[in-house]
Design a protein around this motif. Structure first.
Motif, PDB file in Angstrom:
ATOM      1  N   PHE A 183      23.490 -76.494  10.659  1.00 33.40           N
ATOM      2  CA  PHE A 183      24.066 -76.511  12.230  1.00 33.40           C
ATOM      3  C   PHE A 183      25.653 -76.961  11.921  1.00 33.40           C
ATOM      4  CE2 PHE A 183      22.832 -78.833  16.661  1.00 33.40           C
ATOM      5  CZ  PHE A 183      23.813 -77.890  16.998  1.00 33.40           C
ATOM      6  N   LEU A 184      26.522 -76.111  12.119  1.00 34.15           N
ATOM      7  CA  LEU A 184      28.174 -76.455  11.811  1.00 34.15           C
ATOM      8  C   LEU A 184      28.755 -76.789  13.077  1.00 34.15           C
ATOM      9  CD1 LEU A 184      28.614 -73.627   9.350  1.00 34.15           C
ATOM     10  CD2 LEU A 184      28.000 -76.000   8.925  1.00 34.15           C
ATOM     11  N   ALA A 185      28.529 -76.360  14.193  1.00 31.86           N
ATOM     12  CA  ALA A 185      29.394 -76.570  15.487  1.00 31.86           C
ATOM     13  C   ALA A 185      28.467 -76.475  16.757  1.00 31.86           C
ATOM     14  CB  ALA A 185      30.283 -75.888  15.510  1.00 31.86           C
ATOM     15  N   GLU A 186      28.771 -76.738  17.702  1.00 30.96           N
ATOM     16  CA  GLU A 186      28.315 -76.476  18.996  1.00 30.96           C
ATOM     17  C   GLU A 186      29.294 -75.633  19.768  1.00 30.96           C
ATOM     18  OE1 GLU A 186      25.545 -78.733  21.640  1.00 30.96           O
ATOM     19  OE2 GLU A 186      26.064 -80.409  20.217  1.00 30.96           O
ATOM     20  N   LEU A 187      28.978 -74.833  20.440  1.00 38.99           N
ATOM     21  CA  LEU A 187      29.914 -73.639  21.425  1.00 38.99           C
ATOM     22  C   LEU A 187      29.278 -74.088  22.825  1.00 38.99           C
ATOM     23  CD1 LEU A 187      32.001 -71.364  21.033  1.00 38.99           C
ATOM     24  CD2 LEU A 187      30.074 -69.873  20.959  1.00 38.99           C
ATOM     25  N   GLY A 199      30.641 -63.411  13.480  1.00 39.47           N
ATOM     26  CA  GLY A 199      31.211 -63.016  11.813  1.00 39.47           C
ATOM     27  C   GLY A 199      29.925 -63.468  11.175  1.00 39.47           C
ATOM     28  N   ARG A 200      29.930 -64.101  10.328  1.00 41.29           N
ATOM     29  CA  ARG A 200      28.834 -64.592   9.260  1.00 41.29           C
ATOM     30  C   ARG A 200      28.084 -65.683   9.877  1.00 41.29           C
ATOM     31  NH1 ARG A 200      30.041 -68.981   5.601  1.00 41.29           N
ATOM     32  NH2 ARG A 200      31.958 -70.124   6.209  1.00 41.29           N
ATOM     33  N   PHE A 201      28.359 -65.970  11.265  1.00 36.90           N
ATOM     34  CA  PHE A 201      27.506 -67.270  11.792  1.00 36.90           C
ATOM     35  C   PHE A 201      26.453 -66.543  12.761  1.00 36.90           C
ATOM     36  CE2 PHE A 201      31.714 -68.861  10.746  1.00 36.90           C
ATOM     37  CZ  PHE A 201      31.509 -69.895  10.030  1.00 36.90           C
ATOM     38  N   ARG A 202      25.470 -67.382  13.050  1.00 39.01           N
ATOM     39  CA  ARG A 202      24.228 -66.902  13.943  1.00 39.01           C
ATOM     40  C   ARG A 202      24.523 -68.045  15.182  1.00 39.01           C
ATOM     41  NH1 ARG A 202      25.471 -63.380  11.722  1.00 39.01           N
ATOM     42  NH2 ARG A 202      24.116 -62.102  10.174  1.00 39.01           N
ATOM     43  N   LEU A 203      24.312 -67.371  16.278  1.00 42.30           N
ATOM     44  CA  LEU A 203      24.456 -68.227  17.430  1.00 42.30           C
ATOM     45  C   LEU A 203      23.026 -68.514  18.072  1.00 42.30           C
ATOM     46  CD1 LEU A 203      27.598 -66.897  19.114  1.00 42.30           C
ATOM     47  CD2 LEU A 203      27.334 -68.865  17.332  1.00 42.30           C
ATOM     48  N   LYS A 204      22.574 -69.722  18.218  1.00 40.83           N
ATOM     49  CA  LYS A 204      21.190 -70.170  18.726  1.00 40.83           C
ATOM     50  C   LYS A 204      21.174 -70.869  20.053  1.00 40.83           C
ATOM     51  CE  LYS A 204      17.142 -73.009  17.683  1.00 40.83           C
ATOM     52  NZ  LYS A 204      16.764 -74.210  16.677  1.00 40.83           N
ATOM     53  N   PRO A 205      20.679 -70.366  21.225  1.00 43.32           N
ATOM     54  CA  PRO A 205      20.794 -70.871  22.337  1.00 43.32           C
ATOM     55  C   PRO A 205      20.429 -72.460  22.544  1.00 43.32           C
ATOM     56  CG  PRO A 205      19.962 -68.684  22.588  1.00 43.32           C
ATOM     57  CD  PRO A 205      20.101 -68.952  21.137  1.00 43.32           C
ATOM     58  N   LEU A 206      20.705 -73.256  23.078  1.00 42.09           N
ATOM     59  CA  LEU A 206      20.523 -74.576  23.443  1.00 42.09           C
ATOM     60  C   LEU A 206      20.182 -74.740  24.674  1.00 42.09           C
ATOM     61  CD1 LEU A 206      22.801 -76.556  21.040  1.00 42.09           C
ATOM     62  CD2 LEU A 206      20.568 -75.817  20.543  1.00 42.09           C
ATOM     63  N   PRO A 207      19.582 -75.796  25.453  1.00 46.28           N
ATOM     64  CA  PRO A 207      19.346 -75.857  26.839  1.00 46.28           C
ATOM     65  C   PRO A 207      20.577 -76.462  27.222  1.00 46.28           C
ATOM     66  CG  PRO A 207      17.729 -76.826  25.616  1.00 46.28           C
ATOM     67  CD  PRO A 207      18.325 -76.438  24.545  1.00 46.28           C
ATOM     68  N   PRO A 208      20.922 -75.814  28.605  1.00 42.70           N
ATOM     69  CA  PRO A 208      22.183 -76.290  29.450  1.00 42.70           C
ATOM     70  C   PRO A 208      22.259 -77.569  29.743  1.00 42.70           C
ATOM     71  CG  PRO A 208      20.897 -74.727  30.816  1.00 42.70           C
ATOM     72  CD  PRO A 208      19.911 -74.777  29.252  1.00 42.70           C
ATOM     73  N   ILE A 209      23.270 -78.361  29.782  1.00 42.50           N
ATOM     74  CA  ILE A 209      22.954 -79.670  30.445  1.00 42.50           C
ATOM     75  C   ILE A 209      24.146 -79.855  31.513  1.00 42.50           C
ATOM     76  CG2 ILE A 209      22.294 -80.653  28.456  1.00 42.50           C
ATOM     77  CD1 ILE A 209      25.076 -81.512  27.587  1.00 42.50           C
ATOM     78  N   GLN A 210      23.774 -80.792  32.371  1.00 39.21           N
ATOM     79  CA  GLN A 210      24.907 -81.194  33.437  1.00 39.21           C
ATOM     80  C   GLN A 210      25.336 -82.576  33.049  1.00 39.21           C
ATOM     81  OE1 GLN A 210      24.939 -79.413  36.409  1.00 39.21           O
ATOM     82  NE2 GLN A 210      26.935 -80.498  36.966  1.00 39.21           N
ATOM     83  N   VAL A 211      26.864 -82.775  32.913  1.00 40.95           N
ATOM     84  CA  VAL A 211      27.290 -84.056  32.341  1.00 40.95           C
ATOM     85  C   VAL A 211      28.382 -84.409  33.588  1.00 40.95           C
ATOM     86  CG1 VAL A 211      29.068 -84.963  30.717  1.00 40.95           C
ATOM     87  CG2 VAL A 211      27.557 -83.018  30.161  1.00 40.95           C
ATOM     88  N   HIS A 212      28.031 -85.988  33.662  1.00 42.47           N
ATOM     89  CA  HIS A 212      29.176 -86.374  34.866  1.00 42.47           C
ATOM     90  C   HIS A 212      29.964 -87.505  34.083  1.00 42.47           C
ATOM     91  CE1 HIS A 212      29.997 -88.694  38.362  1.00 42.47           C
ATOM     92  NE2 HIS A 212      29.665 -89.760  37.916  1.00 42.47           N
TER      93      HIS A 212
END
Length: 214
Positions: free
Chosen positions: A140-144, A26-39
């Protein structure tokens, strides 16, 4: 105390392959962020004092840091927004001796709830998270998150994929509703109302039943 707002979506067993190429919504742009591993490891007392008081306790280790988070159980709106309060404490080492934690509201609250009762492991969640920042007008409104989730309780395991939208502090709940609605309308994604914590408890219940019957 922070407040977490998020919406989750169920994904097919192989994940959502369009996630990596998605650049706008929609009106939002998506900017890639580094992937992470979470334990993540969840704990409670043998008699489940935290659960009965309406809390879950998670130790999250990522990028060499361990954060203990005391979370209230999620409430879910008709639109699928999961809301919970959370109190965090950064731990120098992941110790279950709560008295040894650095002074914090999380430590004080936890001691009020369980005093000196020992904690035991409930279940473990391993996540590989691909991430994108949801931007609008430089905000920066949200993380996907595109998550591959592996849940373990004893010898029992479950694996699934899900998409999660988590509101940032620079946004309000209406932004979260708009992003979630766009994902539903444009891609036909179904909302997942169960939290990972809820699914972990169900698997732990199965484990306890198998131990009782053996």
């Amino acid at each position: 105390m922070g407040v977490e707002f998020e919406v989750k979506f169920r994904l097919p067993s192989g994940g959502w392959h369009s996630f990596r190429s998605l650049q706008e919504l929609g009106r939002f742009r998506l900017k890639p962020l580094p992937p992470i591993q979470v334990h993540d490891v969840y704990y409670d007392t043998a008699a489940r004092e935290l659960l009965h008081a309406g809390y879950g306790l998670r130790f999250r280790t990522s990028k060499g840091r361990t954060v203990a988070t005391l979370k209230t159980l999620a409430t879910v709106t008709p639109e699928g927004v999961q809301r919970r309060n959370e109190i965090e404490a950064l731990l120098p080492s992941p110790t279950l001796h709560v008295h040894a934690w650095p002074p914090s509201r999380a430590r004080d609250t936890l001691l009020q709830l369980i005093d000196t009762l020992p904690l035991e492991e409930l279940f473990v969640i391993e996540q590989y998270r691909e991430r994108k920042a949801v931007m609008q007008g430089g905000r920066f409104l949200a993380e996907l998150f595109h998550d591959r989730v592996e849940l373990r309780a004893g010898h029992l395991t479950e694996t699934w994929y899900e998409l999660e939208v988590e509101r940032r502090l620079d946004a309000d709940e209406e932004h979260l509703h708009e992003i979630a609605t766009l994902l539903q309308q444009e891609f036909g994604l179904d909302i997942e109302r169960r939290s990972k914590f809820h699914r972990g408890l169900k698997l732990r219940e199965r484990l306890d039943l198998t131990r009782l019957s053996s």
